[in-house]
Design a protein around this motif. Structure first.
Motif, PDB file in Angstrom:
ATOM      1  N   SER A   7     -14.270 -20.487  10.731  1.00 50.42           N
ATOM      2  CA  SER A   7     -13.465 -20.716   9.534  1.00 50.42           C
ATOM      3  C   SER A   7     -13.671 -19.618   8.491  1.00 50.42           C
ATOM      4  N   LYS A   8     -14.819 -18.956   8.510  1.00 52.14           N
ATOM      5  CA  LYS A   8     -15.103 -17.953   7.473  1.00 52.14           C
ATOM      6  C   LYS A   8     -14.177 -16.748   7.596  1.00 52.14           C
ATOM      7  N   ILE A   9     -13.943 -16.267   8.805  1.00 53.61           N
ATOM      8  CA  ILE A   9     -13.051 -15.116   8.952  1.00 53.61           C
ATOM      9  C   ILE A   9     -11.615 -15.534   8.649  1.00 53.61           C
ATOM     10  N   ARG A  10     -11.268 -16.783   8.957  1.00 51.87           N
ATOM     11  CA  ARG A  10      -9.922 -17.264   8.615  1.00 51.87           C
ATOM     12  C   ARG A  10      -9.759 -17.346   7.096  1.00 51.87           C
ATOM     13  N   ASP A  11     -10.787 -17.834   6.409  1.00 53.42           N
ATOM     14  CA  ASP A  11     -10.746 -17.897   4.944  1.00 53.42           C
ATOM     15  C   ASP A  11     -10.638 -16.492   4.351  1.00 53.42           C
ATOM     16  N   LEU A  12     -11.364 -15.544   4.945  1.00 52.03           N
ATOM     17  CA  LEU A  12     -11.317 -14.170   4.446  1.00 52.03           C
ATOM     18  C   LEU A  12      -9.926 -13.577   4.633  1.00 52.03           C
ATOM     19  N   ARG A  13      -9.330 -13.793   5.792  1.00 55.85           N
ATOM     20  CA  ARG A  13      -7.970 -13.276   6.014  1.00 55.85           C
ATOM     21  C   ARG A  13      -7.007 -13.838   4.972  1.00 55.85           C
ATOM     22  N   THR A  14      -7.112 -15.135   4.704  1.00 53.99           N
ATOM     23  CA  THR A  14      -6.218 -15.774   3.729  1.00 53.99           C
ATOM     24  C   THR A  14      -6.418 -15.197   2.338  1.00 53.99           C
ATOM     25  N   SER A  15      -7.674 -15.067   1.925  1.00 53.23           N
ATOM     26  CA  SER A  15      -7.978 -14.613   0.559  1.00 53.23           C
ATOM     27  C   SER A  15      -7.634 -13.140   0.364  1.00 53.23           C
ATOM     28  N   ALA A  16      -7.968 -12.299   1.352  1.00 57.90           N
ATOM     29  CA  ALA A  16      -7.616 -10.885   1.262  1.00 57.90           C
ATOM     30  C   ALA A  16      -6.102 -10.702   1.274  1.00 57.90           C
ATOM     31  N   GLY A  17      -5.422 -11.533   2.057  1.00 57.86           N
ATOM     32  CA  GLY A  17      -3.955 -11.488   2.076  1.00 57.86           C
ATOM     33  C   GLY A  17      -3.356 -11.860   0.736  1.00 57.86           C
ATOM     34  N   LEU A  18      -4.022 -12.771   0.022  1.00 54.02           N
ATOM     35  CA  LEU A  18      -3.548 -13.166  -1.310  1.00 54.02           C
ATOM     36  C   LEU A  18      -3.645 -12.000  -2.278  1.00 54.02           C
ATOM     37  N   LEU A  19      -4.763 -11.294  -2.283  1.00 58.14           N
ATOM     38  CA  LEU A  19      -4.912 -10.117  -3.155  1.00 58.14           C
ATOM     39  C   LEU A  19      -3.827  -9.088  -2.838  1.00 58.14           C
ATOM     40  N   ASN A  20      -3.614  -8.879  -1.552  1.00 61.98           N
ATOM     41  CA  ASN A  20      -2.590  -7.929  -1.109  1.00 61.98           C
ATOM     42  C   ASN A  20      -1.219  -8.325  -1.652  1.00 61.98           C
ATOM     43  N   GLU A  21      -0.900  -9.595  -1.520  1.00 62.10           N
ATOM     44  CA  GLU A  21       0.409 -10.093  -1.967  1.00 62.10           C
ATOM     45  C   GLU A  21       0.580  -9.955  -3.478  1.00 62.10           C
ATOM     46  N   ILE A  22      -0.433 -10.378  -4.246  1.00 61.68           N
ATOM     47  CA  ILE A  22      -0.328 -10.350  -5.711  1.00 61.68           C
ATOM     48  C   ILE A  22      -0.135  -8.924  -6.214  1.00 61.68           C
ATOM     49  N   LEU A  23      -0.942  -7.988  -5.693  1.00 62.68           N
ATOM     50  CA  LEU A  23      -0.869  -6.614  -6.187  1.00 62.68           C
ATOM     51  C   LEU A  23       0.463  -5.959  -5.848  1.00 62.68           C
ATOM     52  N   PHE A  24       0.941  -6.176  -4.630  1.00 62.60           N
ATOM     53  CA  PHE A  24       2.210  -5.538  -4.265  1.00 62.60           C
ATOM     54  C   PHE A  24       3.391  -6.184  -4.987  1.00 62.60           C
ATOM     55  N   GLU A  25       3.335  -7.473  -5.219  1.00 64.91           N
ATOM     56  CA  GLU A  25       4.433  -8.132  -5.944  1.00 64.91           C
ATOM     57  C   GLU A  25       4.478  -7.677  -7.400  1.00 64.91           C
ATOM     58  N   ALA A  26       3.332  -7.298  -7.947  1.00 60.28           N
ATOM     59  CA  ALA A  26       3.285  -6.848  -9.339  1.00 60.28           C
ATOM     60  C   ALA A  26       3.775  -5.413  -9.507  1.00 60.28           C
ATOM     61  N   ALA A  27       3.917  -4.690  -8.409  1.00 60.94           N
ATOM     62  CA  ALA A  27       4.328  -3.279  -8.482  1.00 60.94           C
ATOM     63  C   ALA A  27       5.816  -3.179  -8.793  1.00 60.94           C
ATOM     64  N   THR A  28       6.155  -2.281  -9.703  1.00 60.47           N
ATOM     65  CA  THR A  28       7.563  -2.053 -10.028  1.00 60.47           C
ATOM     66  C   THR A  28       8.113  -0.816  -9.342  1.00 60.47           C
ATOM     67  N   GLU A  29       7.233   0.090  -8.953  1.00 57.15           N
ATOM     68  CA  GLU A  29       7.617   1.297  -8.219  1.00 57.15           C
ATOM     69  C   GLU A  29       6.867   1.325  -6.885  1.00 57.15           C
ATOM     70  N   PRO A  30       7.449   1.949  -5.854  1.00 56.27           N
ATOM     71  CA  PRO A  30       6.831   1.933  -4.517  1.00 56.27           C
ATOM     72  C   PRO A  30       5.391   2.440  -4.481  1.00 56.27           C
ATOM     73  N   ASP A  31       5.061   3.386  -5.357  1.00 58.89           N
ATOM     74  CA  ASP A  31       3.723   3.967  -5.292  1.00 58.89           C
ATOM     75  C   ASP A  31       2.798   3.470  -6.405  1.00 58.89           C
ATOM     76  N   ASP A  32       3.211   2.371  -7.073  1.00 61.73           N
ATOM     77  CA  ASP A  32       2.352   1.804  -8.116  1.00 61.73           C
ATOM     78  C   ASP A  32       1.033   1.305  -7.535  1.00 61.73           C
ATOM     79  N   VAL A  33       1.099   0.792  -6.321  1.00 64.36           N
ATOM     80  CA  VAL A  33      -0.072   0.204  -5.685  1.00 64.36           C
ATOM     81  C   VAL A  33      -0.192   0.732  -4.259  1.00 64.36           C
ATOM     82  N   ARG A  34      -1.391   1.157  -3.908  1.00 68.07           N
ATOM     83  CA  ARG A  34      -1.699   1.518  -2.520  1.00 68.07           C
ATOM     84  C   ARG A  34      -3.025   0.865  -2.150  1.00 68.07           C
TER      85      ARG A  34
END
Length: 376
Positions: A13-40
């Motif tokens: 369950s720990k690696i599954r929790d990590l995948r979910t949580s890391a995916g959340l950070l990925n989603e939040i940061l990219f959704e907040a970007a207004t330009e394609p290269d705002d976030v990498r």
């Protein structure tokens, strides 16, 4: 860049929790970007070693000519190699042997000699202090090159962890290890030269949310813990220098560089009461002192890894990288204190005793980075 513990203790369950949580950070940061290269974003899964990706096989910075002093240090220098060829059939069979003198062992050549074993993509640590820093590889300075990870076949004796071929000769442990002819057309019967190479490859920083998502989803849990090795590669992923060149200059004040480091346990380097003093790892064998000690004690080796972790964190912060750290269900007060000190400041350290706390930690980090970006 996310530098994430993918060791065996992260299973279930720990690696599954990590995948979910890391995916959340990925989603939040990219959704907040207004330009394609705002976030990498990049990803560095780590265990005992780090995997740079098999597409770099025999790249110039991966020491194809075995020039680095760390290359096959376990062989303890050049040696004579006997090659035998048998021709003819039945009564007319004839074996001819030739001896090549002063051969410098080359990990790439040993992989070639074992047709069923391909390089897994992992690399060994350079000599201290380059094990954790961003020194650019330079063909004119062999010590700056990276060495492909190759775990040698160990003697068929008690106390060793990775004996996967017949020794082919008797004598001392050293003589058995130096018998390179045993690799010719050999097949590992267990373990093998990639023993300890357990992680999925690094994902260089990219503005593709889906690329990072796929990499996060591919993470698997296996292997031992080498935190400083992961941090060193996290710095290199953020760097504009080779081997990964996607980052801007560290003094570019228009860019916020950040690293999220997560672990669920203590550093570990398995000691052993035999000639080489340890299991093989990114730092090779303890016997050769590549970690700064020749101890056979797992506890002493872990202490040295902790010291390298502290140095790696200090180095990352000296470059202006904003360092966030997370401990996930960690019982060791030593490790929690180590990771708290690793963060840029104590408010950027998150102790997560549960899956919900882990998710909250990644969400708060994403929010902090989004706010910093907007304030710029």
């Amino acid at each position: 860049v996310m530098v994430l513990d993918n060791t065996g203790s992260m299973g279930g369950s720990k690696i599954r929790d990590l995948r979910t949580s890391a995916g959340l950070l990925n989603e939040i940061l990219f959704e907040a970007a207004t330009e394609p290269d705002d976030v990498r974003i990049g990803l560095v899964p780590f265990a005992s070693t780090v995997n740079v990706g098999t597409q770099y096989e025999r790249a110039w910075w991966l020491d194809p000519n075995a020039l680095s002093p760390e290359h096959a240090a376990w062989a303890e220098g050049p040696l004579d190699v006997e090659t035998c060829v048998t021709t003819g059939r039945r009564r007319n069979r004839r074996t001819t042997c030739t001896v090549e003198e002063d051969v410098v062992p080359n990990h790439w050549d040993l992989f070639d000699q074992m047709p069923r074993e391909n390089w897994g993509g992992c690399v060994e640590a350079r000599a201290i202090p380059m094990d954790i820093d961003d020194t650019t590889p330079n063909a004119g300075r062999p010590e700056t090159l990276f060495v492909p990870y190759f775990s040698p076949d160990e003697p068929e004796r008690n106390g060793y962890y990775n004996s996967y071929l017949s020794d082919g000769v008797g004598g001392s442990d050293r003589e058995r290890m130096r018998n390179l002819s045993k690799y010719e057309n050999a097949r590992a019967n267990r373990g093998g030269p990639n023993e300890g190479c357990t992680t999925t490859p690094i994902t260089p920083i990219t503005n593709s949310e889906s690329t990072v998502d796929r990499a996060i989803s591919s993470m698997q849990a296996s292997g031992a813990t080498n935190i400083p090795n992961g941090i060193g590669w996290g710095v290199r992923v953020l760097s504009p220098s080779e081997p990964f060149t996607g980052g801007t200059a560290f003094d570019d004040r228009s860019i916020i560089k950040a690293m999220v480091i997560l672990t669920d346990g203590e550093n570990y380097y398995r000691g052993g009461r035999h000639y080489y003093s340890s299991a093989y790892s990114a730092y090779g064998y303890s016997f050769f002192g590549r970690l700064g000690t020749r101890s056979a004690s797992s506890r002493r080796l872990a202490s040295e890894l902790n010291a390298r972790t502290e140095a790696a964190c200090d180095y990352a912060k000296s470059l202006g990288i904003r360092v966030y750290t997370i401990t996930f269900q960690v019982n060791s007060s030593t490790t929690r204190a180590l990771m708290e000190d690793c963060a840029t400041n104590p408010t950027l350290y998150f102790d997560s005793p549960s899956s919900s706390a882990l998710r909250d930690a990644f969400e708060m980090i994403a929010g902090d980075l989004s706010n910093l970006r907007l304030s710029r």
